[in-house]
Design a protein around this motif. Structure first.
Motif, short mmCIF file in Angstrom:
data_model
loop_
_atom_site.label_atom_id
_atom_site.label_comp_id
_atom_site.label_asym_id
_atom_site.label_seq_id
_atom_site.Cartn_x
_atom_site.Cartn_y
_atom_site.Cartn_z
N CYS A 173 -27.85 78.86 93.14
CA CYS A 173 -28.12 79.57 94.02
C CYS A 173 -28.91 80.75 93.50
O CYS A 173 -29.55 81.46 94.44
CB CYS A 173 -26.93 79.57 94.18
SG CYS A 173 -25.51 78.48 95.22
N LEU A 174 -28.59 81.23 92.35
CA LEU A 174 -28.82 82.02 91.56
C LEU A 174 -30.71 82.03 91.28
O LEU A 174 -30.96 82.84 90.20
CB LEU A 174 -27.86 82.79 90.39
CG LEU A 174 -26.70 83.34 90.74
CD1 LEU A 174 -25.76 84.01 89.95
CD2 LEU A 174 -26.91 84.48 92.09
N GLU A 175 -31.27 81.09 91.43
CA GLU A 175 -32.91 80.79 90.58
C GLU A 175 -33.68 82.45 91.37
O GLU A 175 -33.63 82.40 92.05
CB GLU A 175 -33.09 79.54 91.32
CG GLU A 175 -32.33 78.28 90.96
CD GLU A 175 -33.27 77.96 89.48
OE1 GLU A 175 -34.25 79.08 88.68
OE2 GLU A 175 -32.65 77.09 88.27
N LYS A 176 -34.77 82.81 90.41
CA LYS A 176 -35.22 83.63 90.98
C LYS A 176 -36.12 82.94 91.41
O LYS A 176 -36.19 83.83 92.73
CB LYS A 176 -36.12 84.30 89.50
CG LYS A 176 -34.97 84.53 88.44
CD LYS A 176 -34.17 85.47 89.44
CE LYS A 176 -33.67 87.06 87.77
NZ LYS A 176 -32.94 87.52 88.51
N ASP A 177 -36.87 82.05 91.38
CA ASP A 177 -37.81 81.12 92.59
C ASP A 177 -36.77 80.56 93.65
O ASP A 177 -36.33 79.67 93.56
CB ASP A 177 -38.23 80.64 91.89
CG ASP A 177 -39.56 79.45 92.84
OD1 ASP A 177 -39.66 80.20 94.08
OD2 ASP A 177 -40.26 78.95 92.50
N PRO A 178 -37.72 80.72 95.42
CA PRO A 178 -36.34 80.78 96.33
C PRO A 178 -36.51 79.14 96.00
O PRO A 178 -35.15 79.29 96.58
CB PRO A 178 -36.93 81.75 97.26
CG PRO A 178 -37.78 83.09 96.91
CD PRO A 178 -38.25 82.20 95.36
N GLN A 179 -37.90 78.88 95.94
CA GLN A 179 -37.51 77.22 96.41
C GLN A 179 -37.22 76.45 94.84
O GLN A 179 -36.89 75.24 95.49
CB GLN A 179 -39.65 76.81 95.84
CG GLN A 179 -40.63 77.46 96.95
CD GLN A 179 -40.87 77.13 98.18
OE1 GLN A 179 -39.93 75.97 98.59
NE2 GLN A 179 -40.26 78.28 98.84
N ARG A 180 -36.45 77.39 94.65
CA ARG A 180 -35.29 76.22 93.27
C ARG A 180 -34.25 76.10 93.59
O ARG A 180 -33.27 75.36 93.02
CB ARG A 180 -35.88 76.45 92.42
CG ARG A 180 -37.26 76.05 91.64
CD ARG A 180 -37.24 76.52 89.62
NE ARG A 180 -36.25 75.99 89.26
CZ ARG A 180 -36.72 75.03 88.39
NH1 ARG A 180 -37.06 74.07 88.98
NH2 ARG A 180 -35.60 74.05 87.89
N ARG A 181 -33.90 77.16 94.76
CA ARG A 181 -32.27 77.35 94.89
C ARG A 181 -32.28 76.33 96.34
O ARG A 181 -32.74 75.47 96.68
CB ARG A 181 -32.06 78.68 95.76
CG ARG A 181 -33.15 79.53 95.04
CD ARG A 181 -32.32 81.08 96.06
NE ARG A 181 -33.31 82.20 95.15
CZ ARG A 181 -33.70 83.41 95.58
NH1 ARG A 181 -33.58 83.38 96.93
NH2 ARG A 181 -34.53 84.25 95.07
N TYR A 182 -31.22 76.37 96.75
CA TYR A 182 -30.96 75.25 97.87
C TYR A 182 -31.75 75.47 99.48
O TYR A 182 -31.86 76.89 99.27
CB TYR A 182 -29.57 74.90 98.31
CG TYR A 182 -28.35 75.01 97.24
CD1 TYR A 182 -28.02 73.10 97.07
CD2 TYR A 182 -27.56 74.82 96.28
CE1 TYR A 182 -27.45 72.85 96.55
CE2 TYR A 182 -27.18 75.06 95.29
CZ TYR A 182 -27.05 73.14 94.97
OH TYR A 182 -25.92 72.89 94.09
N SER A 183 -32.16 74.55 99.78
CA SER A 183 -32.84 74.83 100.96
C SER A 183 -32.03 75.56 101.94
O SER A 183 -32.76 75.81 102.65
CB SER A 183 -33.02 73.68 101.19
OG SER A 183 -32.53 72.58 102.16
N SER A 184 -30.88 75.63 102.29
CA SER A 184 -30.08 76.09 103.13
C SER A 184 -28.49 76.61 102.46
O SER A 184 -28.00 75.49 101.44
CB SER A 184 -29.81 75.41 104.66
OG SER A 184 -29.02 74.16 104.45
N ALA A 185 -27.68 76.77 103.45
CA ALA A 185 -26.11 76.97 102.96
C ALA A 185 -25.45 76.04 103.59
O ALA A 185 -24.32 75.50 103.07
CB ALA A 185 -25.72 78.69 103.70
N LEU A 186 -25.48 74.88 104.00
CA LEU A 186 -25.42 73.69 104.79
C LEU A 186 -25.56 72.83 103.34
O LEU A 186 -25.07 72.32 102.76
CB LEU A 186 -26.57 73.19 105.75
CG LEU A 186 -25.80 71.68 106.18
CD1 LEU A 186 -24.01 71.80 106.46
CD2 LEU A 186 -26.18 71.47 107.70
N ALA A 187 -26.60 72.64 102.60
CA ALA A 187 -27.19 72.52 101.48
C ALA A 187 -26.00 72.40 100.82
O ALA A 187 -25.56 71.31 99.45
CB ALA A 187 -28.71 72.49 101.24
N LEU A 188 -26.01 73.64 100.58
CA LEU A 188 -24.97 74.55 99.20
C LEU A 188 -23.47 73.54 99.60
O LEU A 188 -22.88 73.50 98.77
CB LEU A 188 -24.79 75.82 99.47
CG LEU A 188 -24.02 76.50 98.22
CD1 LEU A 188 -23.62 76.07 97.05
CD2 LEU A 188 -23.83 77.65 98.19
#
Length: 510
Positions: A173-188
């Motif tokens: 979740c804390l990745e600097k690059d937004p593309q490397r985070r979960y696509s949405s809160a639902l995916a998390l």
């Protein structure tokens, strides 16, 4: 909201029946298996978290009802004057820096997507696991800079009880690059549900390649500088290695064991004594590097001069042969350049046996002259001084020294040490001013005591008496102070006094 009431210090505060703040410290066993972390998996507002733009995502804005269900709130409008709270100030366009995504902290408004909300939720999750936000500087500016430039410390370094998979989910979740985070809160939320069901999670730990790439993106200037410095270091290293490998050995000399050409076996000790005395005289010259006798004795039969020079890192070696017969001595000696294997100087001596000490002094001075070493007046006097005036005492001393060296190298030989002590006592009976014999005798008594062959106060007293006699003969001699240091260290375990004696001996040699 039910009502606005006035709390302590006449401050207005909004309240809602049955709601309380979420705990900001992790429990003793953080998120154990079988318990839902924060009940996020069933939290329906959490699944649509990304649609709640503008709501401050941090522990202070998440409230729990009496059933333990979390509720996302924002006190930005309710809070007017309370400055010490962690609740968002609606007039602060930055929000709360510790929980902002890098794109929000950097003011890149056009890049704000649901991934920024995933980051904010990850920051809250981090706080739950560790009891503190992922970034917290001394000032707002420092905190924002940390959000933009540094990676968060792994939660398990703060809280060792945190689950490894939960740490992985949190850091994704804390990745600097937004593309490397979960696509949405639902995916998390779905990945958290997998963890709750003991299923493999989708998040993966960052490898060294990914971490390196992140660092390069955050530090482009340093990324260019580091390879350049590495390349420069490699070039310098190669240059140094080449210079070291091609550099000639430093100016120095090794006095190799002299070959014994006499018929009698006892003359071998006499030949070793000549070598040892010449080596000792050369060692008194501060301008010369002289290899110790212990290091050169292994080359008694080896005569590959180039290899010896490389091994000992010297530019020259002195070798020779000795024949003793009917009161006469015949001695050949050669000074050889190890770099070219050529003779620099050679001399042949055929004299009366009683001239041996004068021959040794002459050889030492000739060698120093050939090596262009400067000799002070004090060094010249030391070189010309004979070890003893008694040739028989010189023989006894050399035999004792060979026995002592053999016993030292083997850590055994009580009989050899006792015989060596007896030979030295015989030498001292012939010459009471034999300085080197006293120093050697003190070392032999110390060794008998240390090895347990005679661990008695009497043996220790004999060693001390020999050292005292040497100091009386030459109070300023470094050899005498070194003998005293060895006696204090090994016999009495008096380390401070031993160190003082050793330093005194060093000053005497300067």
């Amino acid at each position: 909201m039910r009502r606005l009431r006035v709390a302590r210090r006449d401050r207005p505060r909004w309240t809602r029946r049955g709601l309380s703040r979420t705990p900001e410290k992790p429990e003793s066993n953080c998120c154990p298996q079988g318990h839902r972390p924060w009940s996020l998996g069933e939290y329906s507002p959490f699944k649509t978290f990304s649609s709640r733009s503008g709501v401050g995502r941090k522990p202070g804005n998440i409230l729990l009802d009496r059933k333990g269900e979390p509720h996302l709130t924002d006190f930005g409008l309710a809070r007017l004057i309370e400055q010490e709270s962690t609740v968002t100030n609606s007039f602060d366009v930055l929000g709360t820096p510790s929980y902002m995504s890098p794109e929000q902290a950097g003011g890149r408004v056009k890049e704000l997507t649901p991934a920024a909300d995933v980051y904010a939720l990850g920051a809250v999750f981090y706080h739950m696991l560790t009891g503190q936000p992922p970034f917290a500087g001394g000032t707002t500016y420092e905190t924002i800079r940390m959000v933009l430039e540094t990676e968060p410390r792994k939660p398990r370094l703060w809280n060792s009880k945190a689950d490894v998979d939960l740490e992985t989910i949190c850091l994704k979740c804390l990745e600097k690059d937004p593309q490397r985070r979960y696509s949405s809160a639902l995916a998390l939320a779905e990945d958290l549900e997998r963890w709750l069901r003991h299923e493999p999670i989708r998040a993966r730990r960052s490898g060294i390649f990914i971490r390196s790439r992140k660092w390069v993106r955050r530090n482009p200037a340093a990324a260019i500088l580091v390879p350049s410095l590495a390349a420069l270091a490699a070039v310098v290293g190669v240059m140094v290695w080449n210079s070291e490998s091609n550099r000639p050995p430093p100016a120095g000399i090794a006095v190799l064991p002299f070959e014994n050409l006499s018929d009698a076996n006892e003359s071998a000790s006499f030949a070793d004594g000549i070598q040892d005395d010449i080596l000792t005289k050369l060692a008194k010259i501060a301008d010369l590097k002289v290899i110790s006798r212990t290091s050169v004795m292994q080359y008694r039969s080896a005569r590959n001069i180039r290899q010896i020079g490389d091994a000992l890192r010297v530019s020259h070696v002195l070798e020779g042969s000795v024949r003793r017969n009917a009161g006469r001595i015949h001695l050949n000696t050669q000074l050889i350049d190890t770099r070219t294997d050529t003779h620099v100087w050679a001399e042949e001596y055929d004299r009366d046996l009683n001239d041996i000490f004068a021959i040794q002094s002459e050889i030492a001075q000739k060698v120093a002259e050939q090596l262009h070493a400067k000799i002070s007046s004090a060094e010249k006097s030391a070189i010309e001084q004979p070890p003893t005036a008694d040739l028989a005492a010189f023989d006894l001393y050399n035999r004792a020294k060979n026995l002592f060296l053999a016993a030292t190298n083997s850590n055994s030989g009580k009989e050899d040490l006792l015989e060596a002590a007896d030979l030295l006592n015989q030498a001292l009976a012939r010459d009471r001013s034999y300085f080197e014999a006293y120093c050697q005798l003190g070392g032999i008594h110390d060794l008998l005591y240390i090895l347990g062959h005679d661990h008695s106060p009497r043996r220790l007293g004999l060693a001390e008496a020999a050292v005292d006699a040497a100091l009386r003969l030459r109070p300023a001699a470094g050899e005498a102070h070194l003998a005293r240091a060895a006696n204090l260290y090994s016999g009495y375990l008096n380390y401070d006094e031993a160190l003082f004696a050793a330093l005194s001996g060093r000053k005497s040699c300067v």
